[in-house]
Enzyme design. Structure first.
Site, PDB file in Angstrom:
ATOM      1  N   ARG A 138       2.914   2.831  -5.739  1.00  0.00           N
ATOM      2  CA  ARG A 138       2.399   4.100  -5.281  1.00  0.00           C
ATOM      3  C   ARG A 138       3.430   4.783  -4.203  1.00  0.00           C
ATOM      4  O   ARG A 138       3.778   3.854  -3.140  1.00  0.00           O
ATOM      5  CB  ARG A 138       1.062   3.963  -4.922  1.00  0.00           C
ATOM      6  CG  ARG A 138       0.015   3.866  -5.751  1.00  0.00           C
ATOM      7  CD  ARG A 138      -1.422   3.961  -5.192  1.00  0.00           C
ATOM      8  NE  ARG A 138      -2.508   3.409  -6.403  1.00  0.00           N
ATOM      9  CZ  ARG A 138      -3.723   3.249  -6.040  1.00  0.00           C
ATOM     10  NH1 ARG A 138      -4.358   3.535  -5.013  1.00  0.00           N
ATOM     11  NH2 ARG A 138      -4.507   2.708  -6.985  1.00  0.00           N
ATOM     12  N   ARG A 164      -1.381  -0.421   3.049  1.00  0.00           N
ATOM     13  CA  ARG A 164      -0.778   0.670   2.323  1.00  0.00           C
ATOM     14  C   ARG A 164       0.372   0.453   1.953  1.00  0.00           C
ATOM     15  O   ARG A 164       1.462   0.746   2.768  1.00  0.00           O
ATOM     16  CB  ARG A 164      -1.065   1.943   3.108  1.00  0.00           C
ATOM     17  CG  ARG A 164      -1.036   3.193   2.167  1.00  0.00           C
ATOM     18  CD  ARG A 164      -1.460   4.453   3.099  1.00  0.00           C
ATOM     19  NE  ARG A 164      -2.831   4.468   3.494  1.00  0.00           N
ATOM     20  CZ  ARG A 164      -3.822   4.874   3.070  1.00  0.00           C
ATOM     21  NH1 ARG A 164      -3.671   5.406   1.782  1.00  0.00           N
ATOM     22  NH2 ARG A 164      -5.077   4.949   3.663  1.00  0.00           N
ATOM     23  N   GLU A 174     -12.016   0.021   2.814  1.00  0.00           N
ATOM     24  CA  GLU A 174     -12.253  -0.073   1.366  1.00  0.00           C
ATOM     25  C   GLU A 174     -11.304  -0.933   0.552  1.00  0.00           C
ATOM     26  O   GLU A 174     -10.151  -1.217   0.919  1.00  0.00           O
ATOM     27  CB  GLU A 174     -11.459   1.483   0.658  1.00  0.00           C
ATOM     28  CG  GLU A 174     -11.637   1.348  -0.682  1.00  0.00           C
ATOM     29  CD  GLU A 174     -10.546   2.216  -1.552  1.00  0.00           C
ATOM     30  OE1 GLU A 174     -10.173   2.047  -2.317  1.00  0.00           O
ATOM     31  OE2 GLU A 174     -10.059   3.254  -0.689  1.00  0.00           O
ATOM     32  N   SER A 199     -12.854   0.742  -5.207  1.00  0.00           N
ATOM     33  CA  SER A 199     -13.591   2.089  -5.721  1.00  0.00           C
ATOM     34  C   SER A 199     -14.176   1.951  -7.225  1.00  0.00           C
ATOM     35  O   SER A 199     -13.174   1.927  -8.006  1.00  0.00           O
ATOM     36  CB  SER A 199     -12.800   3.411  -5.433  1.00  0.00           C
ATOM     37  OG  SER A 199     -12.477   3.846  -4.021  1.00  0.00           O
ATOM     38  N   ARG A 210      -5.685  -6.661  -0.180  1.00  0.00           N
ATOM     39  CA  ARG A 210      -6.585  -6.605   0.768  1.00  0.00           C
ATOM     40  C   ARG A 210      -7.564  -7.700   0.820  1.00  0.00           C
ATOM     41  O   ARG A 210      -7.964  -7.976   1.684  1.00  0.00           O
ATOM     42  CB  ARG A 210      -7.402  -5.000   0.328  1.00  0.00           C
ATOM     43  CG  ARG A 210      -6.478  -3.884   0.476  1.00  0.00           C
ATOM     44  CD  ARG A 210      -7.240  -2.780   0.683  1.00  0.00           C
ATOM     45  NE  ARG A 210      -6.298  -1.538   0.772  1.00  0.00           N
ATOM     46  CZ  ARG A 210      -6.437  -0.404   1.009  1.00  0.00           C
ATOM     47  NH1 ARG A 210      -7.758   0.080   1.117  1.00  0.00           N
ATOM     48  NH2 ARG A 210      -5.708   0.721   1.102  1.00  0.00           N
TER      49      ARG A 210
END
Length: 427
Positions: free
Chosen positions: A263, A278, A350, A353, A392
């Site tokens: 990303r 990130r 998070e 999701s 994560r």
């Protein structure tokens, strides 16, 4: 993607949904263009019927050798066909533009989704475990990883640039152990079929799941090709059945895959610039379900519980949150976020999701099913969720299992996947 008929017949509800999502998108052009298209179709069909009637009359007159009477009717047919051609061009152009417009209209939130403009309206559903209280000053995963010589940002930056990291030694082994652990739980216990998909996909696949055209700047495109690096395995897994018609008895279909994800993180300047939160490249185990519309919300609950299983086995504290209308992703009709506890930030972050996209992606990707033999095909419902984001999870283990001497305990459930290693110690 919402269907043209659905938007037309539910224009008020769609506009309200856009407001609930905080979208400024206007549907005025859609309404004007759709009306023009329908009027053109009506006129075209009327002219075609006229042409058919006149052709029969002309045929009769020509058989009776009444050419003079047939001539004006022939001229009328020529004019009608010319107008039909113009109308068909208007219809084609209108349909193309309507399709383009619908590609950037987000999904309609499910009625159970909390109403609100942003994350402040999210609703906590449940918690698992209690955050550990340390008798010493806890470090964040960056400091821990560097001090244990298992995490290297400096060399990664020289090698590639910012927002990259190198895991080495026991850090790399821990990452690999997590991947295998997650896949084993999902395939052996939770009923998913493992897939090893391409890490690059074409434009049609990204359009099918909703990343394109709206979020192109968040993706990495391979120059001079139609290939894109995948932002998540949701894309290839959901597109596994693209342009296929499935049998209702085969639903739900549950797929899982480990992939690296890529990303650009466009628009995230200044956010989580330190550490592994990130990154441009990260590992993830993804869960996807292709579901029957009548049971997709039951499947969403199961998929979310399946993702939670990993954190429970690793004994990591977490909570589940229902996202509000203003905080949900573009394709989702309902989303649960699973947030793991990070001691260094004294908050939950998070780690997964889990979303039900209903027919939104299936309509774009033409994934359909038949309720019975001979029944008209209709879109399936597609669901996805991280099971989990591996990086994560890796950093959550470091932070939650750190010891005062700087070492990190390996969770008991993970030790068989890392040759029985119980602790990572400073070298």
């Amino acid at each position: 993607m919402l269907g043209t008929d659905f938007v037309r017949n539910n224009i008020g509800a769609v506009k309200q949904a856009l407001l609930q999502r905080g979208s400024t998108l206007s549907l005025d052009e859609f309404e004007t263009l759709d009306q023009k298209r329908r009027q053109s179709i009506t006129e075209r069909d009327t002219l075609k019927a006229t042409c058919n009637r006149l052709s029969e009359e002309i045929g009769t007159l020509m058989k009776e050798k009444r050419k003079e009477e047939a001539a004006p009717k022939q001229q009328e047919v020529v004019q009608a066909k010319s107008r039909i051609k113009e109308l068909e061009q208007i219809i084609d152009e209108s349909e193309t533009r309507l399709a383009e417009m619908l590609l950037v209209v987000p999904n309609i939130p499910h009625h159970s989704v909390p109403k609100g403009k942003d994350e402040t309206a999210n609703v906590e559903i449940r918690r698992y475990g209690n955050p550990k209280e340390f008798g010493f000053s806890a470090k964040d995963h960056t400091d821990l990883g560097v001090s244990l010589s298992i995490l290297d940002f400096e060399r990664a930056t020289r090698m590639a640039g910012a927002r990259f990291a190198i895991l080495r030694g026991k850090g790399a082994r821990l990452e690999r152990a997590l991947i295998n652990f997650m896949l084993d739980i999902h395939t052996k216990e939770n009923g998913y079929t493992e897939v090893n998909p391409p890490f690059m996909v074409n434009t049609a696949s990204l359009q099918g799941t909703g990343q394109l055209p709206k979020f192109a700047e968040d993706l990495f495109k391979i120059e001079k090709t139609d290939y894109w690096l995948i932002p998540t395995a949701e894309v290839p897994l959901t597109n596994f059945y693209r342009e296929e018609i499935l049998d209702a008895k085969d639903l739900p279909i549950s797929l899982t895959a480990y992939t690296p994800c890529f990303r650009s993180e466009a628009g995230s300047y200044g956010r989580d610039v330190k550490g592994l939160i990130r990154q441009h490249q990260f590992d993830k185990v993804e869960l996807v379900k292709i579901s029957h519309p009548d049971q997709s919300y039951e499947d969403l609950e199961k998929l979310t519980r399946d993702a939670e299983t990993i954190l429970q086995r690793l004994e990591l504290p977490y909570r589940v949150v229902a996202l509000s209308t203003g905080d949900m992703g573009f394709s989702a009709a309902k989303t649960y976020d699973i947030e793991v506890w990070l001691p260094s930030q004294n908050t939950y972050r998070e780690i997964s999701s889990c979303s039900n996209c209903e027919a939104f992606q299936a309509r774009r990707a033409q994934i359909r099913f038949r309720r019975s033999t001979g029944a008209k095909p209709e879109p399936v419902h597609t669901l996805n969720g991280s099971g989990l984001a591996v990086g994560r999870t890796w950093l959550a283990i470091l932070e939650n299992y750190q010891q005062e001497d700087g070492s990190v305990i390996i969770p008991t459930a993970l030790r068989p996947y890392i040759d029985g290693l119980e602790r990572i110690k400073p070298e």
